[in-house]
Design a protein around this motif. Structure first.
Motif, mmCIF file in Angstrom:
data_model
loop_
_atom_site.group_PDB
_atom_site.id
_atom_site.type_symbol
_atom_site.label_atom_id
_atom_site.label_comp_id
_atom_site.label_asym_id
_atom_site.label_seq_id
_atom_site.Cartn_x
_atom_site.Cartn_y
_atom_site.Cartn_z
ATOM 1 N N GLY A 191 -26.197 21.521 2.309
ATOM 2 C CA GLY A 191 -24.783 21.246 2.121
ATOM 3 C C GLY A 191 -23.994 22.513 1.870
ATOM 4 O O GLY A 191 -24.222 23.532 2.511
ATOM 5 N N PHE A 192 -23.057 22.469 0.925
ATOM 6 C CA PHE A 192 -22.333 23.681 0.564
ATOM 7 C C PHE A 192 -21.846 23.617 -0.878
ATOM 8 O O PHE A 192 -21.685 22.542 -1.464
ATOM 9 C CB PHE A 192 -21.152 23.958 1.516
ATOM 10 C CG PHE A 192 -19.995 22.982 1.419
ATOM 11 C CD1 PHE A 192 -19.053 23.068 0.391
ATOM 12 C CD2 PHE A 192 -19.817 21.999 2.383
ATOM 13 C CE1 PHE A 192 -17.970 22.200 0.300
ATOM 14 C CE2 PHE A 192 -18.741 21.114 2.309
ATOM 15 C CZ PHE A 192 -17.819 21.214 1.268
ATOM 16 N N ILE A 212 -16.437 24.789 -9.933
ATOM 17 C CA ILE A 212 -17.461 24.876 -8.887
ATOM 18 C C ILE A 212 -17.919 23.471 -8.522
ATOM 19 O O ILE A 212 -18.253 22.662 -9.399
ATOM 20 C CB ILE A 212 -18.656 25.728 -9.351
ATOM 21 C CG1 ILE A 212 -18.192 27.165 -9.595
ATOM 22 C CG2 ILE A 212 -19.774 25.715 -8.303
ATOM 23 C CD1 ILE A 212 -19.261 28.080 -10.145
ATOM 24 N N VAL A 213 -17.922 23.189 -7.223
ATOM 25 C CA VAL A 213 -18.322 21.878 -6.725
ATOM 26 C C VAL A 213 -19.421 22.032 -5.682
ATOM 27 O O VAL A 213 -19.658 23.125 -5.157
ATOM 28 C CB VAL A 213 -17.131 21.113 -6.104
ATOM 29 C CG1 VAL A 213 -16.083 20.788 -7.160
ATOM 30 C CG2 VAL A 213 -16.517 21.912 -4.958
ATOM 31 N N LYS A 214 -20.062 20.917 -5.372
ATOM 32 C CA LYS A 214 -21.131 20.892 -4.381
ATOM 33 C C LYS A 214 -20.958 19.654 -3.506
ATOM 34 O O LYS A 214 -20.563 18.593 -3.994
ATOM 35 C CB LYS A 214 -22.503 20.847 -5.081
ATOM 36 C CG LYS A 214 -23.703 20.785 -4.148
ATOM 37 C CD LYS A 214 -24.991 20.714 -4.967
ATOM 38 C CE LYS A 214 -26.223 20.633 -4.087
ATOM 39 N NZ LYS A 214 -27.474 20.568 -4.895
ATOM 40 N N GLU A 224 -20.902 17.478 3.901
ATOM 41 C CA GLU A 224 -19.851 18.244 4.575
ATOM 42 C C GLU A 224 -18.451 17.842 4.120
ATOM 43 O O GLU A 224 -17.521 17.719 4.917
ATOM 44 C CB GLU A 224 -20.003 18.136 6.099
ATOM 45 C CG GLU A 224 -21.285 18.774 6.595
ATOM 46 C CD GLU A 224 -21.456 18.769 8.101
ATOM 47 O OE1 GLU A 224 -20.468 18.474 8.813
ATOM 48 O OE2 GLU A 224 -22.568 19.058 8.568
ATOM 49 N N GLY A 225 -18.305 17.642 2.824
ATOM 50 C CA GLY A 225 -16.990 17.443 2.248
ATOM 51 C C GLY A 225 -16.517 16.017 2.120
ATOM 52 O O GLY A 225 -15.420 15.775 1.587
ATOM 53 N N LYS A 226 -17.307 15.048 2.576
ATOM 54 C CA LYS A 226 -16.896 13.645 2.386
ATOM 55 C C LYS A 226 -16.799 13.321 0.904
ATOM 56 O O LYS A 226 -15.879 12.636 0.452
ATOM 57 C CB LYS A 226 -17.889 12.701 3.074
ATOM 58 C CG LYS A 226 -17.924 12.791 4.580
ATOM 59 C CD LYS A 226 -18.955 11.826 5.151
ATOM 60 C CE LYS A 226 -19.092 11.995 6.650
ATOM 61 N NZ LYS A 226 -20.144 11.099 7.208
ATOM 62 N N THR A 227 -17.765 13.820 0.148
ATOM 63 C CA THR A 227 -17.756 13.643 -1.304
ATOM 64 C C THR A 227 -18.083 14.972 -1.966
ATOM 65 O O THR A 227 -18.778 15.813 -1.392
ATOM 66 C CB THR A 227 -18.782 12.592 -1.755
ATOM 67 O OG1 THR A 227 -20.098 13.007 -1.337
ATOM 68 C CG2 THR A 227 -18.471 11.228 -1.145
ATOM 69 N N LEU A 228 -17.569 15.152 -3.187
ATOM 70 C CA LEU A 228 -17.815 16.371 -3.943
ATOM 71 C C LEU A 228 -18.408 16.036 -5.307
ATOM 72 O O LEU A 228 -18.019 15.058 -5.935
ATOM 73 C CB LEU A 228 -16.511 17.148 -4.156
ATOM 74 C CG LEU A 228 -15.794 17.709 -2.926
ATOM 75 C CD1 LEU A 228 -14.524 18.426 -3.351
ATOM 76 C CD2 LEU A 228 -16.697 18.647 -2.144
#
Length: 356
Positions: free
Chosen positions: A131-132, A150-152, A156-160
């Motif tokens: 992920g990222f 800071i988030v993860k 691909e950004g649908k949920t954080l």
């Protein structure tokens, strides 16, 4: 996309039923003699005419619905990269991901599209093997705290997932180990977990942080990169060069002083890619075992330089970089040749490109 596919299935079923009924009606018409039951023949003719119109409408619906299912949300008509804040490849190696001012953008098989998810303003964007990680600011219509801390994301950004310093700090200078997931961040001001500005790292996804001494560096870092698997190896760039540390950022050694450093990136094997500017833009690859560099060929950049660079961890033939003028270039042969896929932020799609 799921609902669109359901629509295609239903309309196709209706079309099939229409075809069966039509065939039966035609057979009935063939069996009605001219001299027999003219009224019945007339009724059947009207019914057949209606069925033909139904078939035409059904075909149109199938085409439109199928197109939406295949390409919905993935056209390049309105894709514009404003203030790009990073670059990377998706975990499966199929897409280039670029965080822009108005959300994440993606490029896959010659087409640009906007992935699902809110249009957050990502900073310190760091793709990893699953992920990222990122910092930044939430989208205007989001209920998330500003800034992110800071988030993860694993999708691909649908949920954080919020990891640390939610609502406290926006880290512009941040990097994460591709495999180790160690987080390095240059803190701009004191917060609840970092008592002063400076370089900090976390080996447990932001639960605790350690301050690095950064001995040997007298300038504030402009870029940061972390070795994919060796958590202790970190590189930072400054306006006058590139520095490398092998002890979690406590002591740094200057490994390159060719002009101004503009971009740093560790590939999956631990090679360091360095973008910079001295009488023109350059991109080199460094072997950390002996600090030897290899010049890579890039397109001529006029008063511009490499802002972000990435190599695909799944297929190392694929490379990409963005520039400060928001141009984006993509290579499928390790930089031997480059294709321009965005020009000053305006996306360029290649519908017939097969990709790799």
């Amino acid at each position: 996309m799921g609902l669109a596919l359901v629509g295609v299935t239903l309309v196709t079923l209706v079309l099939f039923i229409f075809l069966i009924i039509t065939k039966r009606q035609i057979d009935l018409l063939k069996n009605v003699k001219k001299q027999e039951d003219r009224e019945r023949r007339h009724r059947l003719s009207k019914s057949l005419s209606s069925l033909k119109w139904g078939l035409a409408v059904s075909l149109v619906v199938v085409v439109i619905t199928g197109s939406l299912a295949l390409f919905g949300g993935r056209t390049a008509k309105e894709i514009y990269l404003e203030h790009t804040h990073g670059l990377g490849f998706s975990s499966d190696g199929k897409r280039i991901l670029i965080p822009a001012h108005d959300g994440l953008k993606a490029y896959e098989q010659g087409r640009w599209f906007t992935p699902e998810g809110a249009k957050h303003d990502y900073m310190g964007f760091s793709p990893v093997d699953e992920g990222f990680y990122s910092s930044g600011h939430p989208a205007p219509d989001s209920n998330l705290n500003n800034p992110f801390g800071i988030v993860k994301s694993l999708d691909e950004g649908k949920t954080l997932q919020s990891l640390a310093l939610d609502g406290e700090t926006d880290f512009h200078n941040m990097a994460v180990g591709y495999i180790s997931h160690v987080i390095y961040a240059y803190n701009p001001q004191p917060n609840s977990q970092m008592n002063k500005p400076g370089l900090f790292y976390s080996k447990n996804e932001g639960k605790t942080w350690t301050n690095s001494n950064i001995e040997g560096v007298s300038e504030e870092p402009t870029t940061i990169a972390v070795h994919p698997s060796e958590a202790s190896i970190v590189a930072i760039g400054t306006p006058t060069g590139v520095y490398l540390s092998k002890d979690f950022g406590n002591r740094f050694e200057k490994v390159m002083s060719v002009g101004q450093n503009t971009s740093l990136f560790f590939n999956i094997t631990g090679e360091l890619f360095i973008g910079g500017f001295q009488d023109g833009a350059y991109l080199v690859k460094m072997d950390l075992k002996n600090n030897k560099t290899e010049q890579l060929t890039i397109p001529a950049l006029t008063e511009d330089a490499v802002a972000y660079f990435a190599q695909n961890a799944i297929d190392d033939d694929q490379m990409a970089f963005t520039t400060f003028k928001n141009d984006v270039y993509y290579s499928i042969d390790k930089g031997v040749s480059w294709t321009k896929i965005a020009d000053q932020g305006k996306s360029i799609s290649y519908k017939d490109e097969e990709g790799k």
